[in-house]
Design an enzyme around this catalytic site. Structure first.
Site, mmCIF file in Angstrom:
data_model
loop_
_atom_site.group_PDB
_atom_site.id
_atom_site.type_symbol
_atom_site.label_atom_id
_atom_site.label_comp_id
_atom_site.label_asym_id
_atom_site.label_seq_id
_atom_site.Cartn_x
_atom_site.Cartn_y
_atom_site.Cartn_z
ATOM 1 N N LYS A 28 -6.402 4.604 8.206
ATOM 2 C CA LYS A 28 -5.252 5.368 7.720
ATOM 3 C C LYS A 28 -5.574 6.860 7.671
ATOM 4 O O LYS A 28 -4.783 7.697 8.127
ATOM 5 C CB LYS A 28 -4.840 4.874 6.341
ATOM 6 C CG LYS A 28 -4.234 3.471 6.337
ATOM 7 C CD LYS A 28 -3.931 3.005 4.923
ATOM 8 C CE LYS A 28 -3.277 1.627 4.933
ATOM 9 N NZ LYS A 28 -2.983 1.123 3.568
ATOM 10 N N SER A 40 0.815 -1.219 0.000
ATOM 11 C CA SER A 40 0.000 0.000 0.000
ATOM 12 C C SER A 40 0.845 1.264 0.000
ATOM 13 O O SER A 40 0.316 2.363 -0.230
ATOM 14 C CB SER A 40 -0.936 0.000 1.223
ATOM 15 O OG SER A 40 -0.183 0.028 2.416
#
Length: 786
Positions: free
Chosen positions: A666, A623
């Protein structure tokens, strides 16, 4: 279905598996914990079981032909307990009647009559023998121990002294006659023994007839009541024959002697032979059983044979056989958790053997493993007819399917549970019904519509997709119960929206200690994370930490350094073996992107290093690959990146941004850091556009976005991110093969060309020097030759 939301696939699979009655069609329910597997299994099996009759009772009885192999009796439901009670009561009454019969006047009269005949006949034989003895000049002397002949003289017994004083001829004559009398005595004694034997036979016949007459009514009742059951009739006949053969044990008078204790034990042991060990009593069942065994140890599942200490010796018999869960489920359904079964390989092996052979064998674990052979019992196997439902994680199914051939034959139906389903009006109504059922079952306050909506939003966040809803109902139940607690604190009649929000906030607070400590370290700059200004080759990536059931986002500083060389792209984490396979793959993908983008007409002359600053543990996942690419391009173009913008998303070799997991955590993690350091309106997060459907953000963050204090950019390719981060056009390749002037790609391409040109010049200088050296050596060799 109560406690089940959106599991149609699993429902249909399990229903079909239950309906197929062929061998091997047992069911494996595969899914994550908390998705309602056990609840669905209970509901479907209960519904199926209600249409099936209760299974027979199961009894173990003494095997009179082979005592070491107890006999099993399968009787219609309810008959087992009835037969046990009738037999116990009948045997008890029969023995009491037997005792009375042997103590009755009629029995004593008949016995005395037989003994009287014996006495009369004995006296007659004695008188006859005495008369014959007198004819020879002898008389018969009888005492307790023997019968002897005594010579007479003048009608009086001859003493020993007188016999010795007689002349020898007379003594010889007396001895001759004595031998004749002794022979007659022996003959009479033989007749006496034969008479005594006949009398004993007659007494025994009387006793047998008395016992038979006393027992007949009770056994006649049992025969009449259970005449339709052949196995019971045969067992009753065996009991009757054994009791008639051993009635002396029960009619002997009790004596106070050292042997009386042993006689008492013998009597108790004899009585135990006539008992019934009803190991399964289905008299209370109205339909087939559904059994869930939460602790499937070998004894709990397959039963055991217990022991009893007698005089320091362990003894056992059929009455010590105990049933297990598989006996209770026989004729119905058994639910087991696969992890509890397979962690004890002997339980798993015995379960498979039971299903393959369709027999339930009762034996202790020590004998199964071959560790001991102390028990002598080998109970008759019980025919097994049941359906087993295993519940467990999908991983266990795949492992068993690949490594256990018998598992494939026995569990041919797999029912998969999903952890999320599509969110629609039907599912929302099901959630509302589910919350209501939990409140009723647990005695909680009911929820307002707004509170139900908040729970649904929470379930949607668990699914990480606003178009889906989680089926992890155990986590939802936790919020429902905790919201009720907060409502009780405020003495509210109903659970409201504020109570659900409070429960979610408090649940997060209880688990966020580590997250808060990391945030404090960032504020104190022990962990260096910049959220203001611009820097070349540096930006903030986003990672997710999972601790138990809690996950939170954490910004990480990614730096890239580029310089002329041929080492290519160096992943520092990989070099020191802190990079996982997926992360290493993501970094290597960047080389493909750079080569395809900038090295079509020239070699890629580049040395670069990438690292996660202040990272002291392993890194996994791709990611951060887009963030790493942005840092590389920034370093190559010598363009600064806005530090207030964090990046997440993986990238492929074409520069397309791919979705990642944990997107909400996140974004919220970086937002909280910016909030603590001060929002300035220029901060935000770049995410993949394909993650938009997964956004379920906290209200505080949403409000900040609405007020333009924080921004979320959704991009589809690298070029969009470059323009946001660097405030400059990314650039496209024009018809002449060059990138748009003064664009990011143009600056990168120009830097790579410069390095490539310098490299070529260096190679040319090197080649020229080598050529000059070779010519000098040749010239020197010619001069030396001349």
């Amino acid at each position: 279905m109560l406690g089940i939301i959106g599991q149609e696939r699993a429902y249909r699979s399990l229903s079909m598996g239950v309906d197929i009655e062929k061998q091997g069609y047992n069911v494996y329910l595969a899914g994550a914990m908390g998705t309602g597997k056990t609840t669905l299994a209970w509901e479907i099996l209960e519904r199926k079981a209600k249409n099936e009759p209760p299974p027979p009772d199961c009894c173990y009885v003494h095997n009179f032909k082979n005592p070491d192999c107890p006999q099993v009796l399968l009787l219609p439901a309810g008959m087992g307990s009835s037969f046990k009670k009738d037999l116990e009561a009948g045997i008890d009454r029969a023995i009491k009647t037997l005792l009375k019969a042997f103590e009755s006047e009629e029995y004593e009269y008949e016995k005395n009559a037989i003994l009287g005949v014996f006495v009369d006949e004995t006296n007659r034989m004695y008188m006859q023998l005495d008369e014959e003895a007198h004819s020879y000049g002898f008389t018969i002397s009888r005492n307790q121990n023997s019968i002897n002949s005594v010579p007479l003289k003048n009608g009086e017994p001859l003493s020993q002294e007188e016999f010795i004083s007689l002349p020898e001829e007379e003594r010889a004559e007396i001895m001759k006659k004595s031998a004749i009398i002794q022979e007659k005595l022996n003959q009479a004694f033989r007749q006496f023994k034969e008479l005594e034997k006949n009398i004993k036979v007659k007494v025994k016949e009387l006793e047998n007839e008395t016992a038979r007459s006393a027992l007949a009514p009770f056994f006649a009742e049992l025969f009449e009541k259970y005449r339709l059951c052949k196995e019971l009739v045969e067992h009753i006949e065996a009991i009757q024959e054994d009791l008639l053969a051993n009635y002396e044990v029960f009619v002997q008078p009790e004596e106070k002697s050292p042997l009386s204790l042993f006689r008492l034990i013998d009597r108790r042991t004899s009585l135990r032979r006539y008992q019934v060990n009803l190991i399964i009593d289905n008299s209370e069942l109205k339909y087939a059983p559904v059994i869930f065994e939460s602790n499937p140890t070998y004894a709990n599942l397959f039963g055991q044979i217990e022991y009893e200490g007698e005089f320091g010796i362990l003894a056992t018999d059929f009455s010590k056989i105990k049933a297990g869960a598989i006996h209770r489920a026989n004729g119905g359904y058994l639910i087991l958790r696969v992890y509890d079964v397979i962690k004890n390989y002997y339980v798993w092996d015995a379960l498979k053997r039971c299903l393959i052979n369709q027999q339930i064998v009762v034996e202790n674990l020590s004998r199964t493993l071959g560790l001991s052979n102390t028990e002598t019992l080998q109970p008759q196997p019980i025919p097994a007819k049941l359906k087993v439902v295993l519940i467990g994680e999908p991983l266990y199914y795949y492992l068993l399917y690949n490594w256990d051939e018998e598992f494939r034959r026995l569990f041919r139906i797999r029912a998969d549970f999903d952890i999320e389903v599509k969110k629609n009006r039907k599912r929302i109504k099901e959630y509302a019904s589910f919350i209501s059922s939990v409140c009723q079952k647990e005695g909680l306050k009911h929820f307002t519509p707004q509170a139900v909506a908040a729970v649904v939003d929470y379930a949607t966040r668990l699914a990480e997709d606003k178009n889906k809803i989680s089926t992890m109902l155990n986590k939802v139940v936790e919020i429902v119960i905790e919201a009720d607690c907060w409502a009780n604190y405020e003495r509210a009649e109903l659970v409201g929206l504020e109570h659900v929000k409070k429960a979610i906030v408090e649940k997060k607070y209880r688990s966020s200690l580590l997250e808060n400590k990391i945030q404090d370290m960032m504020l104190e700059e022990s962990l260096i994370i910049n959220v203001n200004g611009k820097k070349v080759g540096e930006l903030n990536g986003l990672a997710v930490y999972e601790i138990g059931d809690y996950a939170f986002g954490k910004p990480v500083r990614i730096t890239a350094k580029t310089f002329m060389g041929e080492k290519g792209l160096v992943n520092i984490e990989r070099e020191i073996r802190m990079s996982g396979n997926i992360h290493s793959k993501g970094v290597l993908t960047l080389s493909g992107y750079l080569g395809a983008k900038y090295a079509r007409e020239k070699p890629l002359t580049l040395s670069a290093s990438l690292t996660f600053e202040q990272s002291y543990q392993g890194i996994e996942g791709d990611s951060a690959s887009s963030a790493e690419l942005f840092a590389l391009l920034s370093s190559l173009a010598d363009l600064p990146i806005k530090q207030g913008i964090a990046v997440t998303g993986s990238v492929n070799q074409n520069g397309e941004i791919q979705p990642v997991g944990g997107i909400n955590q996140k974004i919220e993690g970086f937002f909280r850091l910016c909030q603590m350091k001060g929002l300035n309106g220029e901060q935000g997060v770049i995410i993949p556009r394909k993650n938009l459907s997964q956004l379920m953000l906290e209200e505080e963050l949403v409000e900040a976005v609405k007020k333009r204090q924080f921004t979320i950019w959704a991009i589809e390719d690298i070029d969009e991110g470059l323009e946001i981060l660097m405030g400059r056009t990314a650039g496209k390749r024009e018809e002449n093969g060059r990138f748009s002037p003064d664009s990011v790609h143009a600056l990168v391409d120009q830097r790579l060309k410069e390095w490539n040109s310098k490299k070529r010049q260096g190679m040319m200088y090197s080649d020229r020097a080598i050529s000059e050296g070779r010519r000098t050596q040749k010239s020197r060799r010619r001069k030396g030759h001349e």
